[in-house]
Design a protein around this motif. Structure first.
Motif, short mmCIF file in Angstrom:
data_model
loop_
_atom_site.label_atom_id
_atom_site.label_comp_id
_atom_site.label_asym_id
_atom_site.label_seq_id
_atom_site.Cartn_x
_atom_site.Cartn_y
_atom_site.Cartn_z
N ARG A 106 66.61 76.20 13.91
CA ARG A 106 66.26 75.94 15.20
C ARG A 106 64.75 76.35 15.40
N LYS A 288 75.41 66.78 20.72
CA LYS A 288 76.10 67.54 21.26
C LYS A 288 77.68 67.22 21.68
N ILE A 317 78.09 68.06 17.21
CA ILE A 317 78.07 69.51 17.23
C ILE A 317 79.04 69.89 18.52
N ARG A 319 80.87 71.91 21.44
CA ARG A 319 80.46 73.03 22.22
C ARG A 319 81.38 72.90 23.39
N ASP A 348 79.28 74.70 17.83
CA ASP A 348 78.37 75.55 18.54
C ASP A 348 79.06 76.40 19.70
N HIS A 351 77.06 77.50 23.70
CA HIS A 351 76.72 76.75 25.04
C HIS A 351 78.04 76.83 25.93
N HIS A 391 76.46 76.51 14.53
CA HIS A 391 75.26 76.25 15.15
C HIS A 391 75.18 77.28 15.91
N GLU A 393 72.68 80.04 18.59
CA GLU A 393 71.24 80.49 19.09
C GLU A 393 71.45 82.01 18.82
#
Length: 445
Positions: A106, A288, A317, A319, A348, A351, A391, A393
């Motif tokens: 990212r 997402k 993805i 989440r 993910d 989130h 995935h 952050e």
């Protein structure tokens, strides 16, 4: 319906700024359209081929990086630290799974962020929300929050400089497997996690010496000396993405701002602009998938974004949140499996697990993140399907934004010490590497 890079403008759109000076906006868009591409279509096709292997279970996707890149934190050390962390996690996962790891950052374009509200209020003062440095500034002043088209030029220039450095790291020797010890970040080295990584490094060293004795050195085998880090971001600001869209020699359109782009959970409406734009570009793309997604909507979305059922084209993805994934995900996975759709499934776990700490900071708890990852893999095992990747952050820096983990047990009272994110809390390097080790164990089991 015929598609052009600008046909999205005929559709309703969410999460977009309102620019005051439309003439300036058009001038910036025209300038960006004349700039060189940041990536080449051939690179995007290569990533699509690799993601097809992920979808078949022949490789694993590691996607991670900043919540939101910023102009103020742009420096070579931050880029290098993230690159090193990706290499470390790559090595841990590759050693655990025995599969090639497809690394997607990212990075070099993750400048725009969707927001839950159009406005932010502090001490009775109400201003437009911060939407990422590509749109406006984070300072809480009326002037800073005005969307500025020139920020797109800054984002392009920073993306170009970041890509230049990443390619130098990937091809210039930093990724050489003889240098695995050099990838260990300074603030990790002295804790148990750093020692665990060091033990893995020694095993790799022994393997490299054995291969060298057989006549296979990194000078002779490029795969031992070089790597590839693909780039990705949420394609939220379509003015920028349209300006970076180019037709290649095959006559197909590619968004040349990144190798892979994704659609967020807030902008995936089938009748709106983001889906319209994404259906026409030939990059590998992601979308997402949150708890509000229903089965019919997901199948319709797949049919629009991947009408030819092409392997490696579409990454879903997931989440959901640790408390919701078991309830909502299995029925979606079963429907996609039964319909015979070729997709890459990745998790993910960030989130859906946002919470507010007792000290007022937005945070995520490591145990919830790990729980969602574990459940994601368990559900795929039960369904006989392929859990393709992760995935995250995350940052290569020593921040205090997410609570928990064994390697660095951050509490709510610790969050204020190094809470540096532009928007959402990120895993620090310790937490991300710990998650990689735990994920390796989950996959092996």
């Amino acid at each position: 319906m015929s598609w052009t890079p600008s046909s999205w403008r005929e559709f309703p759109i969410k999460q977009q700024p309102t620019y005051q000076d439309q003439n300036l906006l058009k001038e910036v868009e025209s300038k960006l359209s004349s700039y060189p591409p940041l990536i080449f279509a051939g690179e995007a096709r290569t990533l699509k081929e690799k993601l097809a292997k992920v979808g078949r279970g022949e490789a694993f996707l590691l996607q991670g990086g900043d919540c939101a890149e910023s102009f103020s934190d742009f420096n070579s050390l931050n880029i290098k630290n993230l690159f090193k962390l990706m290499l470390q996690m790559n090595m841990v996962l590759m050693y655990s799974t025995g599969k090639p790891i497809i690394k997607v950052g990212r990075i070099a374009g993750q400048f725009a962020k969707p927001r839950s509200s159009d406005f932010e209020e502090i001490d009775g003062v109400k201003l437009p929300s911060y939407r990422g440095d590509i749109i406006n500034n984070i300072e809480f002043t009326e002037e800073a929050r005005v969307p500025n088209p020139h920020n797109m030029i800054k984002a392009y220039n920073q993306g170009a400089a970041t890509l230049n450095l990443v390619r130098a790291f990937a091809r210039g020797g930093l990724a050489d497997l003889n240098k695995v010890h050099q990838w260990n970040l300074d603030f990790i080295k002295d804790n148990p996690l750093g020692q665990k990584y060091d033990e893995l490094s020694k095993k790799i060293d022994r393997s490299m010496k054995f291969m060298a004795a057989c006549g296979l050195t990194s000078d002779m085998v490029p795969q031992l000396h070089q790597t590839t880090l693909f780039t990705s971001h949420e394609a939220l600001l379509l003015n920028y993405e349209e300006a970076m869209t180019r037709k290649d020699e095959t006559g197909k359109w590619y968004d040349c701002s990144a190798h892979m782009l994704w659609i967020g959970d807030r902008t995936r409406d089938l009748t709106e602009a983001h889906i319209e734009y994404f259906r026409g570009i030939h990059n590998p793309i992601g979308c997402k998938v949150g708890p509000s997604m229903n089965e019919d909507e997901l199948i319709n979305l797949i049919n629009v974004l991947n009408p030819d059922n092409e392997e490696g084209r579409l990454n879903l993805i997931v989440r959901m949140g640790a408390s919701k994934i078991r309830e909502y995900f299995p029925k979606l996975l079963k429907r996609v499996r039964d319909e015979g759709k070729h997709v890459v499934w990745s998790c993910d776990p960030m989130h859906g697990n946002v919470e507010k700490s007792s000290t007022g900071f937005k945070t995520r708890d490591f145990d919830n993140i790990l729980s969602e990852v574990a459940q994601f893999f368990e559900i795929h095992k039960e369904m006989g399907t392929v859990a393709g990747g992760i995935h995250l952050e995350m940052t290569g820096n020593d921040v205090t934004e997410c609570t928990g983990s064994t390697s660095c047990p951050i509490t709510a009272s610790d969050l204020a010490s190094r809470y540096h994110t532009q928007c959402d809390p990120r895993l620090n390097a310790n937490q991300a590497l710990e998650l990689a080790f735990m994920l390796g164990e989950i996959i092996k089991d």
